[in-house]
Scaffold this active site. Structure first.
Site, PDB file in Angstrom:
ATOM      1  N   HIS A  75       0.788  -1.232   0.000  1.00 34.42           N
ATOM      2  CA  HIS A  75       0.000   0.000   0.000  1.00 34.42           C
ATOM      3  C   HIS A  75       0.821   1.283   0.000  1.00 34.42           C
ATOM      4  CE1 HIS A  75       1.215   0.281   4.166  1.00 34.42           C
ATOM      5  NE2 HIS A  75       0.632   1.451   4.264  1.00 34.42           N
TER       6      HIS A  75
HETATM    7  N1  UDP Z   1      -4.310  -4.592   8.555  1.00 31.00           N
HETATM    8  C1  UDP Z   1      -5.626  -5.012   8.694  1.00 31.00           C
HETATM    9  N2  UDP Z   1      -6.284  -5.433   7.550  1.00 31.00           N
HETATM   10  C2  UDP Z   1      -5.688  -5.462   6.329  1.00 31.00           C
HETATM   11  C3  UDP Z   1      -4.357  -5.039   6.217  1.00 31.00           C
HETATM   12  C4  UDP Z   1      -3.682  -4.597   7.347  1.00 31.00           C
HETATM   13  O1  UDP Z   1      -6.180  -5.010   9.797  1.00 31.00           O
HETATM   14  O2  UDP Z   1      -6.355  -5.839   5.350  1.00 31.00           O
HETATM   15  C5  UDP Z   1      -3.607  -4.115   9.759  1.00 31.00           C
HETATM   16  C6  UDP Z   1      -2.308  -4.810  10.044  1.00 31.00           C
HETATM   17  O3  UDP Z   1      -2.526  -6.006  10.757  1.00 31.00           O
HETATM   18  C7  UDP Z   1      -1.547  -3.762  10.842  1.00 31.00           C
HETATM   19  C8  UDP Z   1      -2.053  -2.458  10.262  1.00 31.00           C
HETATM   20  O4  UDP Z   1      -3.250  -2.767   9.558  1.00 31.00           O
HETATM   21  O5  UDP Z   1      -1.897  -3.814  12.204  1.00 31.00           O
HETATM   22  C9  UDP Z   1      -1.033  -1.884   9.333  1.00 31.00           C
HETATM   23  O6  UDP Z   1      -1.570  -0.801   8.687  1.00 31.00           O
HETATM   24  P1  UDP Z   1      -0.952  -0.251   7.312  1.00 31.00           P
HETATM   25  O7  UDP Z   1      -0.208  -1.339   6.631  1.00 31.00           O
HETATM   26  O8  UDP Z   1      -2.080   0.407   6.605  1.00 31.00           O
HETATM   27  O9  UDP Z   1       0.001   0.919   7.810  1.00 31.00           O
HETATM   28  P2  UDP Z   1       1.511   0.995   8.279  1.00 31.00           P
HETATM   29  O10 UDP Z   1       1.698   0.014   9.396  1.00 31.00           O
HETATM   30  O11 UDP Z   1       2.384   0.698   7.097  1.00 31.00           O
HETATM   31  O12 UDP Z   1       1.664   2.392   8.740  1.00 31.00           O
END
Ligand code: UDP
Length: 353
Positions: free
Chosen positions: A203
């Site tokens: 993403h």
């Molecule tokens: N997550 C979720 N459903 C999904 C994909 C990710 O609940 O379909 C959760 C994942 O387990 C983690 C969080 O979203 O806890 C991560 O968010 P994201 O990847 O959007 O952001 P980043 O961590 O890169 O800031």
């Protein structure tokens, strides 16, 4: 003490779940939640409040779906108005999104102390909007809650006074432990008829906004021939269409899942492949090896300790990384012991009262 929490994106809802639960143990501490609306879809926002028992936001803004400048500007203006009304003792922000920066900026101009959870993380790549948000938020925060000693060193190098830095572990570990007991198998899983699978998420703007990178990532995933479940972020869905990316049949695209289903997928997969910060750590929490679709990571400890490998967006490297057999006997302990939210609250209550 009145704490005003500003959040707006999926990873922040997840972190807030641990904090709000720890709050229940404290009398005399009130939390007011402001949701900026940066993420607003049912499966990117509402599902987390419902299934993780996060208190509903008192304020829900509509600042999503805009350019970075327009979004941050609108958030700043609206959060300032709320701060005038609510007069909190402290503003709490998480992570590195536009909502994090807007919340911190609004607070600092009104001389309200700021607590930043997940402070001190650096990718050393200022082309990432998240990196700029982190550096600026850290510079104006009063409480910098860092997950690791590496993060503390980053802040010291940037001239931040040591007395403001607290090494408290990772709040996402609190969340991972609590919800592992409550994980849910996705209702569609059996229909896929898979014995083994790799779990993947993609993403990050640096990957999705560049047609070559995104197409190389999908090429690498496709070349691996292994079954891959990919709960796809709305941004990536639209970029796949825009860049006309070929998605091979071993890649099973599904809608983004709620956290309880995500944990089930993380616990039951063979390998995790991701460009997400949070998912890299969850791989470690759930004893899975992680292949990271980036050239650098903020979670350097995981690479140094041999739990994570960075493959960037080279199709052959991705294919190779996915074909290896990884040992999944990881020792846990890098990011504290799962009581981070309580540590944070204790520190804030001690200092502010
Ligand atoms: N997550 C979720 N459903 C999904 C994909 C990710 O609940 O379909 C959760 C994942 O387990 C983690 C969080 O979203 O806890 C991560 O968010 P994201 O990847 O959007 O952001 P980043 O961590 O890169 O800031």
């Amino acid at each position: 003490m009145k704490i005003l929490t500003v959040l707006g994106a999926r990873p922040q809802f997840i972190k807030a779940a641990a904090f709000s639960r720890a709050m229940e143990k404290y009398e005399g501490v009130e939390e007011v939640i402001v949701h900026t609306g940066q993420h607003y879809d049912q499966n990117m926002s509402d599902v987390f409040f419902a299934e993780m028992d996060i208190p509903l936001p008192k304020y829900k803004l509509q600042t999503g779906g805009k350019t970075h400048g327009a979004m941050t500007g609108q958030q700043l203006e609206k959060i300032e108005e709320i701060l005038f009304n609510e007069k909190p003792d402290l503003v709490l922000v998480y992570g590195d999104t536009n909502s994090t920066l807007a919340g911190a900026l609004a607070a600092t101009k009104l001389h309200i102390p700021i607590a930043h959870v997940e402070a001190g993380l650096r990718s050393f790549n200022k082309k990432m909007p998240e990196e700029v948000n982190r550096i600026l938020t850290d510079q104006i925060s009063n409480y910098l809650f860092v997950p690791s000693s590496d993060a503390k060193q980053n802040l010291l190098r940037e001239g931040i006074n040591e007395s403001k830095i607290f090494v408290v572990g990772d709040i996402m570990y609190d969340v991972a432990l609590y919800y592992k007991e409550r994980m849910v198998k996705p209702s569609w899983f059996e229909d896929l008829n898979l014995e083994k699978f790799i779990l993947c998420t993609v993403h990050r703007a640096e990957n999705t906004d560049d047609a070559t990178k995104l197409s190389n990532i999908f090429k690498g995933l496709g070349l691996s021939n292994k079954d891959i479940i990919l709960p796809l972020h709305p941004r990536t869905v639209s970029k796949i269409k825009e860049h006309n990316i070929n998605v091979l049949p071993n890649i099973k695209i599904v809608e983004p899942v709620g956290y309880l289903e995500m944990v089930w997928l993380e616990v039951n997969c063979d390998l995790i492949v991701t460009d997400s910060g949070g998912v890299q750590k969850e791989a470690y929490f759930h004893n899975k090896y992680c292949v990271t679709l980036r050239e650098e990571t903020e979670w350097v400890e995981l690479v140094d300790e041999g739990y994570n490998t960075l493959v960037g967006f080279d199709a052959d490297l991705i294919k190779q990384a996915l074909s290896q057999n990884y040992q999944s006997d990881l020792s846990v302990g890098i990011y504290g012991c799962g009581d981070t939210a309580l540590n944070i609250l204790n520190i804030m209550v001690q200092h502010e009262n």
